[in-house]
Design an enzyme around this catalytic site. Structure first.
Site, PDB file in Angstrom:
ATOM      1  N   GLY A 263      33.306  82.205  40.811  1.00  9.23           N
ATOM      2  CA  GLY A 263      33.256  80.876  39.924  1.00  9.23           C
ATOM      3  C   GLY A 263      31.664  80.665  39.226  1.00  9.23           C
TER       4      GLY A 263
ATOM      5  N   VAL B 103      28.577  82.385  41.210  1.00  8.93           N
ATOM      6  CA  VAL B 103      28.938  82.583  42.660  1.00  8.93           C
ATOM      7  C   VAL B 103      29.615  83.985  42.662  1.00  8.93           C
ATOM      8  CG1 VAL B 103      29.555  82.025  44.800  1.00  8.93           C
ATOM      9  CG2 VAL B 103      28.730  80.279  43.374  1.00  8.93           C
TER      10      VAL B 103
ATOM     11  N   ASP C  27      26.548  65.527  43.693  1.00 13.19           N
ATOM     12  CA  ASP C  27      27.316  66.262  42.769  1.00 13.19           C
ATOM     13  C   ASP C  27      28.628  66.455  43.735  1.00 13.19           C
ATOM     14  OD1 ASP C  27      28.179  67.161  40.541  1.00 13.19           O
ATOM     15  OD2 ASP C  27      27.411  69.105  40.665  1.00 13.19           O
TER      16      ASP C  27
ATOM     17  N   LYS D 276      32.433  66.507  44.370  1.00 12.62           N
ATOM     18  CA  LYS D 276      33.524  66.391  43.551  1.00 12.62           C
ATOM     19  C   LYS D 276      34.708  67.488  44.066  1.00 12.62           C
ATOM     20  CE  LYS D 276      31.259  69.916  40.316  1.00 12.62           C
ATOM     21  NZ  LYS D 276      30.852  70.085  38.998  1.00 12.62           N
TER      22      LYS D 276
ATOM     23  N   ALA E 139      35.809  70.039  42.951  1.00  9.51           N
ATOM     24  CA  ALA E 139      35.532  71.402  42.719  1.00  9.51           C
ATOM     25  C   ALA E 139      34.528  72.037  43.874  1.00  9.51           C
ATOM     26  CB  ALA E 139      35.146  71.556  41.078  1.00  9.51           C
TER      27      ALA E 139
END
Length: 890
Positions: A4, A11, A124, A126, A128
């Site tokens: 990703g 990554v 952050d 979320k 995802a």
């Protein structure tokens, strides 16, 4: 292979050939590989992950230097490779069943709780960034934007930007710093580029949980700008929640998604606790546990076996048989017609120790009612306007005296009738007061230099400081625990709200303090061995051991609908419990907080302004008469502007602190007072009325609270009054060295100063005769002659714009007096213009007059959308029996 990519890194799946395991390798994108700030952030992520060990947080294995042929990227994180979809992938398939969403939420909350305990805020969170393994284990990933909760954030010091279509934003924010995060999951304060703390993770968690339950984003839009606008101004579409989502789960979401961080749940650990209970039935619907066989049955059986003993057996039966449990009795005591609760910022109701009398604050005085009587009686000497009205009633342990606060003093009055007796000075109304069995009175003070818990003899004297505020923002509701060596109270962190308060105890001997309950306010220890307290209108009870000073069980909700101080500002919850077992609490406060504004002409004819019902307090018309600046005391606690022509209500200030008392300096600028919860001082600030520029400080005082009351006509001076006794009128010059000069200095209280349109005269309210009267002195040199304007009482003066008339209020009437200001001041005869049921919810001027002097802006109770709520007091007799049954002591 690439797993990703995003704005904060790429990554890859890799193989560790030395340890023979698959890993994930995170590197910076080529675009940012040479950015020193980004490299520092990557290393900071490595250090933060290394400090966290938790089964729901992805592990880090190392921070490695990349070989030279890898390009400019330099370093890489070696991370645990977590198989399975992201939570975003799961949600893309549709809403997750409620029980599964709650189970996943618990794991996410556990991970965040560990991070927060280490001082790390994710920033952050979320879907995802959350992986869900096949076995259902959650892994929270990507701490690339994480910051330490303490100290400055490096991430907020560099206005670096990345492409706007990236899912993670780092966009420059004018004048404030940097927005960091993902638009759809940012907290409002994060979206505005303001300083953030762990509460942004609570917000993001609420967004994630809502998305799991509904399959839809909580705040959506076609681009980042629309998403941020939805976050800042929109509301979740609550109707999307599934039918299986319990009211408790809905309430949890609402508390996570409160836009004001001070009204949001403060700790993710509390979220985790609420999730444990989210699917429970309401306590009232649960089946009651099977009752144990009464002890007297065993005694009766044994006595029957000894029946030959005759009288001995009978004696044994009646001696061993316990007293019958007194039945629970609930009833409501309505306030008489025309009465409504007043001074709702402090305790409204009190019950005598034997449960036979109730005292309450209404119509700006204290009333007392015996349970067997049909009508209440006013308590002598407690009626008055503003701070002259008695409030915060409390009974002595023997029930023979009633204590209360009035005009900067704590007083007592015999319940059998008689004149009040002054006990001691107290700058502000107590933040809780209790008369202890040793004939001492404990009370809280959080104003000026008087901050903490004080103790004074019930016979009067000088108060002594018993408990210091320390690092806590404010202390409320003191009570001496049995044994007299420790004090129970509620404390609040600076900037927090009272529902996030901490119930604490402090040793009198060592002054060591510890928190026994997190989240709640206005705690009381009861003789049953319980502490009771209030959270968001619900009365909770928890078993408490006074020897170890520890709770011995979990909290249990018992009573709904306990009202609290408006805007949750002082920590007061309006209930009391008698030693005899009766619970009393106020009801019907809501309708008095829904207010509207009306024009009233000189004959009393009304015309609505058209504003929506809100908690309006201090309306101020602009010099040109086109706008009204409004102090609104609901959840926002800010200054708003109502445009009379366009009929629009615009929020001027956006502040988590209490912002109040607007005054127009001129047609373009509004000044106002800013007070931080629990702090000793305040600030007077000024801002452009159209919101085109941020506010600027005119006066900052860290030691004393000043309340702005008026500006001089030329816009050079501002009149102020202290927010606690002794009350006087001061003045400071705008732009000069910020310093307040006191004007009057009389032993009586002078407030509500107003300067005449020609700038030559000062009108004010004084209680030197024992009641409010209106006077005028020269300005700014006030040492000259003094003229009395009112003749039979008066409060809250205002000048007509032409300076030929003065107005004031008295006993529900608007009074008008013709005046002459040149060459000297002369006042004519006061006349009644109109009377009406208009509200005066605070001490300052709660009305204004149009530039032509023909109409007045008045505050009126708002329109009822349902049947009017009758102000009343609910009485629950023998309530302690129910408490012992529902919350048994271990």
């Amino acid at each position: 292979g690439l797993i990703g990519a995003g704005g904060m890194g790429e990554v890859y799946r890799a193989r560790d050939s030395r340890l023979q395991r698959d890993v994930a390798v995170k590197v910076l994108p080529d675009l940012f590989a040479s950015d020193p700030e980004r490299l520092a952030r990557l290393e900071r992520e490595a250090q933060m992950l290394a400090s966290l060990t938790h089964p729901n947080i992805g592990h880090i294995y190392g921070l490695e230097d990349l070989p030279a042929d890898a390009g400019p990227r330099g370093r890489a994180l070696i991370l645990e490779l977590i198989e399975g979809p992201t939570l975003a992938d799961r949600i893309a398939e549709g809403a997750i069943p409620v029980s599964d969403a709650v189970a996943l939420g618990k794991q996410i909350a556990d991970a965040l709780d560990t991070a927060h305990l280490h001082g790390i805020v994710h920033r952050d969170l979320k879907p995802a960034n959350i992986k869900v393994r096949d076995d259902g284990t959650v892994k929270v990933l990507d701490f690339g934007l994480a910051k330490l909760a303490e100290g400055p954030s490096a991430a907020l010091q560099s206005p670096t930007s990345i492409p706007s279509m990236s899912p993670t934003m780092s966009a420059a924010f004018t004048g404030a710093g940097v927005i960091l995060g993902t638009a759809a999951y940012m907290a409002p304060e994060q979206a505005r580029g303001r300083a953030v703390d762990k509460r942004v993770d609570v917000w993001a968690f609420g967004c994630v949980l809502f998305e799991m339950l509904t399959g839809k984003r909580t705040f959506d839009g076609t681009d980042a700008t629309e998403m941020i606008a939805a976050v800042v101004r929109g509301e979740p579409e609550w109707s999307l929640l599934p039918a299986a989502a319990t009211p408790r789960l809905r309430t949890l979401l609402e508390r996570c998604l409160a836009k004001d961080p001070n009204r949001r749940l403060r700790d993710i650990g509390d979220v985790r606790y609420e999730l444990e209970r989210a699917l429970e039935q309401p306590a009232a619907e649960k089946a009651a546990p099977a009752a144990r066989p009464p002890i007297w049955r065993s005694a009766l059986t044994y006595a029957a076996a000894l029946i030959a003993g005759g009288g001995v057996a009978s004696y044994a039966v009646w001696t061993l048989r316990p007293e019958p449990v007194r039945p629970l009795a609930r009833f409501s005591v309505a306030l008489p017609e025309g009465q409504r609760f007043t001074n709702t910022g402090r305790h409204l109701v009190a019950v005598s120790p034997d449960g036979t009398r109730i005292a309450y604050s209404a119509n700006n005085q204290v009333f007392m009612r015996a349970i067997e009587q049909l009508e209440p009686v006013p308590v002598r000497g407690t009626a008055g306007e503003g701070n002259g009205s008695g409030r915060n009633p409390f009974f002595s342990p023997d029930g023979q005296w009633l204590g209360f606060w009035q005009d900067g003093e704590i007083k007592k009055v015999p319940v059998s009738g008689g004149a009040p007796v002054m006990l001691c000075a107290a700058m502000a109304p107590p933040w809780g007061a209790r008369w202890e069995s040793d004939n001492t009175i404990l009370f809280g003070q959080n104003s000026g230099e008087s901050q903490g818990i004080f103790r004074v003899s019930g016979n009067g004297g000088k108060p002594e400081l018993l408990v210091k505020s320390g690092d806590a923002g404010a202390l409320h509701g003191p009570q001496m625990l049995p044994g007299g060596r420790a004090v129970l109270f509620t404390q609040i962190a600076r900037g927090a709200i009272w529902d996030q308060g901490q119930i604490a105890v402090e040793s009198i001997d060592t002054h060591t303090r510890k928190v026994v309950v997190n989240g709640g306010t206005d705690a009381r220890y009861l003789p049953t061995g319980h502490i009771v307290y209030v959270v968001e209108g619900s009365l909770f009870a928890v078993p408490f051991d006074v020897d170890s000073l520890e709770t011995t069980g979990g909290p249990v909700p018992l009573v709904e609908g306990i009202p609290q101080a408006a805007a949750n500002f002082t920590g007061a919850a309006h209930f009391d419990v008698a030693a005899s077992g009766s619970l009393v609490y106020a009801a019907g406060l809501g309708s008095s907080e829904a207010r509207t504004l009306v024009w009233v002409d000189r004959s009393g004819k009304e015309e609505p302004l058209g504003v929506p019902p809100r908690a309006y307090t201090y309306p101020r018309l602009s010099p040109d008469g086109t706008r009204v600046a409004l102090d609104i005391r609901d959840e926002m606690r800010d200054i708003w502007i109502w445009d009379l022509a366009r009929k629009t209500l615009t929020r001027l200030t956006v502040d988590s602190d209490l912002t109040r008392l607007p005054i127009w300096i001129d047609a373009q600028r509004v000044a106002f007072t800013v007070t931080k919860d629990g702090q000793a001082g305040s600030s007077i600030r000024v801002q452009a009325a159209d919101g085109s520029a941020p506010s600027q400080s005119l006066l900052d005082d860290a030691k004393r609270k000043w309340l702005a009351s008026a500006a001089s006509p030329d816009g050079t001076r501002i009149l102020v009054s202290p927010d606690a006794a002794p009350y006087d009128i001061g003045v400071f010059t705008i732009g000069a060295t910020p310093s307040v000069t006191m004007l009057l200095g009389a032993p009586s209280n002078e407030v509500n100063g107003e300067v005449s349109p020609d700038g030559r005269w000062l009108a004010f309210q004084s209680n030197e005769t024992g009641r409010g009267e209106i006077y005028v002195r020269p300005f700014p040199e006030v040492s000259g002659s003094r003229a009395q304007v009112s003749t039979d009482g008066g409060v809250r003066p205002a000048w007509s714009r032409d300076g030929r008339e003065m107005f004031y209020l008295w006993q529900g009437a608007m009074m008008a007096v013709p005046v002459q200001t040149t060459p000297s001041f002369k006042a004519g005869t006061p006349q009644v213009l109109f009377k009406g049921d208009y509200l005066a919810p605070q001490n300052g001027r709660t009305y204004d007059v149009s530039p032509d002097g023909k109409r007045f802006v008045m505050i009126k109770a708002g329109p009822e959308t349902e049947a009017p709520v009758e102000a009343s007091i609910v009485v629950v007799q023998n309530w302690l029996e129910e408490l012992k049954r529902r919350v048994p002591i271990p």
